[in-house]
Enzyme design. Structure first.
Site, mmCIF file in Angstrom:
data_model
loop_
_atom_site.group_PDB
_atom_site.id
_atom_site.type_symbol
_atom_site.label_atom_id
_atom_site.label_comp_id
_atom_site.label_asym_id
_atom_site.label_seq_id
_atom_site.Cartn_x
_atom_site.Cartn_y
_atom_site.Cartn_z
ATOM 1 N N ALA A 106 -57.647 28.505 -16.776
ATOM 2 C CA ALA A 106 -57.622 28.242 -18.218
ATOM 3 C C ALA A 106 -58.269 29.396 -18.968
ATOM 4 O O ALA A 106 -59.500 29.494 -19.034
ATOM 5 C CB ALA A 106 -58.336 26.920 -18.521
ATOM 6 N N GLU A 127 -56.564 30.230 -25.477
ATOM 7 C CA GLU A 127 -57.024 29.203 -26.397
ATOM 8 C C GLU A 127 -56.194 29.232 -27.677
ATOM 9 O O GLU A 127 -55.597 30.266 -28.010
ATOM 10 C CB GLU A 127 -58.499 29.424 -26.759
ATOM 11 N N SER A 183 -53.858 36.611 -26.371
ATOM 12 C CA SER A 183 -54.217 37.375 -25.178
ATOM 13 C C SER A 183 -55.572 38.068 -25.297
ATOM 14 O O SER A 183 -55.966 38.801 -24.399
ATOM 15 C CB SER A 183 -53.138 38.426 -24.889
ATOM 16 N N ILE A 200 -51.508 26.156 -20.504
ATOM 17 C CA ILE A 200 -52.076 26.237 -19.161
ATOM 18 C C ILE A 200 -51.059 25.764 -18.121
ATOM 19 O O ILE A 200 -50.692 24.587 -18.077
ATOM 20 C CB ILE A 200 -53.374 25.416 -19.065
ATOM 21 N N GLU A 247 -51.213 40.096 -10.166
ATOM 22 C CA GLU A 247 -50.675 39.107 -11.087
ATOM 23 C C GLU A 247 -49.415 39.621 -11.770
ATOM 24 O O GLU A 247 -48.420 38.904 -11.920
ATOM 25 C CB GLU A 247 -51.733 38.731 -12.124
ATOM 26 N N ARG A 248 -49.440 40.871 -12.189
ATOM 27 C CA ARG A 248 -48.277 41.446 -12.859
ATOM 28 C C ARG A 248 -47.133 41.680 -11.884
ATOM 29 O O ARG A 248 -45.959 41.471 -12.225
ATOM 30 C CB ARG A 248 -48.687 42.743 -13.556
ATOM 31 N N ASN A 282 -45.323 42.249 -23.570
ATOM 32 C CA ASN A 282 -44.840 43.544 -23.094
ATOM 33 C C ASN A 282 -45.319 44.687 -23.973
ATOM 34 O O ASN A 282 -45.438 45.816 -23.518
ATOM 35 C CB ASN A 282 -43.307 43.542 -23.002
#
Length: 384
Positions: free
Chosen positions: A129, A132, A137, A162, A249-250, A373
């Protein structure tokens, strides 16, 4: 149609490819037939996670000491590719490619023993999490706090968008343990919050323009008390931890969207060869062949680049900027392929009639929501 039709792959070994066959068979039996039902319910049932865990699909990199297989990221990538190509929407990549890495790398021995075996088996579903309402970002702008009270943290705040939010049993919550820290990132920590904690509330399943079965949710924290031993790693190091895991992650996103784009292309070739128009097949039109030829060439380039990135990551050499470039390029390619393929199906007027529609809507979510992006471009530009 399968990804076996993609020629010249070089990132994987024979063991990886044997694992692929197991994953594919499982998805085609236990996943694909139920996707429509899951999308209607906006939720993938937990028993699907248990079944996937039983064949080793979850957290394959987890060490054997904690119930895992101790394999490399290539096995994660195989799962990501097959999930995307087969259109099965469960949030495995978040658990296997992101959350597991945080716990493996920064978790205490007690945390690893408590959570990793259950993540591997599918008994525990996890979420992270960060985002917000109103912060987007910009992680440094988060308002969720974890205030110290004796040997506990008291967490207050809210999160949105989330992934796995409805199913989550354990959530890694990014919160400010020192709201006055300057700069702000120095006061951020990652706190493990079990879903049964008093004051923790799961909000609504968010309506989206795609990825309907993904349980993207709001989460609320109202005086949620957790022991200070639930802090992941060192207090105040949360932002550093988050930034250090970005290449994988990317890359995970790049893997999934490339496979999704390939599936859209394959579906469209098959469709145009069977769809009649003006006493012929749509495939026979010169424009159709030109469009498909252009997409095929770009997909070939995409697979070569993806294998390069996977191979670099397996050697621990993929940089933040290279990961960002992979996410940028492959999500753009996915959107281009999906849009062109939809037009060859007859355009938006027919979008609900064909399987391409689901993939197109999912791609639109990736392009807009993950389409940060511009942020990827900014990051790459700074490295020049």
């Amino acid at each position: 149609m399968t990804l076996d039709s993609v020629a010249g792959r070089f990132a994987y070994t024979e063991d990886h490819e044997a694992f692929r066959q197991t994953v594919r068979q499982f998805l085609q039996k236990e996943g694909v037939p139920h996707v429509a039902e899951w999308e209607e319910n906006k939720l993938v049932p937990k028993d699907f996670w248990i079944k996937a865990g039983a064949i080793g699909m979850l957290c394959p990199t987890a060490p054997e000491a904690y119930g895992g297989l101790g394999l490399d990221f290539g096995y994660n990538a195989i799962v990501d590719e097959e999930m995307a190509y087969n259109g099965v929407p469960a949030g495995f990549s978040l658990q296997s490619d992101i959350v597991a890495g945080y716990i493996e790398t920064y978790g205490s021995e007690e945390q690893k023993k408590q959570w990793l075996p259950k993540m591997v088996s599918g008994e525990v579903i996890t979420a992270i999490a960060m985002t917000e309402p109103g912060t987007g970002s910009d992680l440094q702008a988060i308002r969720t706090t974890a205030r110290k009270d004796g040997n506990h943290y008291v967490i207050n705040g809210s999160k949105t968008y989330i992934t796995n939010g409805q199913n989550t049993d354990l959530t890694l919550v990014v919160a400010k343990t020192d709201p006055d820290a300057k700069p702000a990132w120095k006061g951020m920590s990652i706190i493990l919050v079990e879903s049964e904690r008093e004051g923790f509330q799961k909000g609504r399943k968010l309506d989206k323009i795609g990825q309907d079965a993904a349980d993207t949710s709001e989460l609320f924290f109202n005086d949620v008390r957790v022991p200070m031993t639930n802090c992941l790693g060192e207090e105040g190091k949360g932002f550093i931890y988050l930034m250090s895991q970005l290449p994988q992650e990317r890359l995970s996103i790049a893997v999934s969207v490339q496979a999704s784009a390939q599936k859209a292309f394959d579906e469209t070739v098959e469709f145009t060869k069977t769809r009649k128009a003006f006493a012929g097949m749509v495939f026979d039109f010169q424009n159709t062949r030109f469009v498909l030829a252009d997409l095929k060439a770009k997909l070939q380039v995409g697979w070569a680049h993806l294998d390069w990135a996977i191979a670099r990551h397996l050697k621990g050499e993929l940089t933040n900027e290279e990961g960002a470039a992979a996410k940028l390029w492959h999500t753009d390619l996915q959107w281009e392929v999906m849009d062109a393929c939809l037009q060859l199906h007859g355009g938006a007027g027919y979008m609900n009639e064909y399987p391409i529609a689901r993939a197109w809507r999912a791609a639109r979510v990736t392009r807009i929501f993950g389409g940060t992006n511009e942020i990827m471009k900014e990051l790459i530009g700074r490295s020049l």
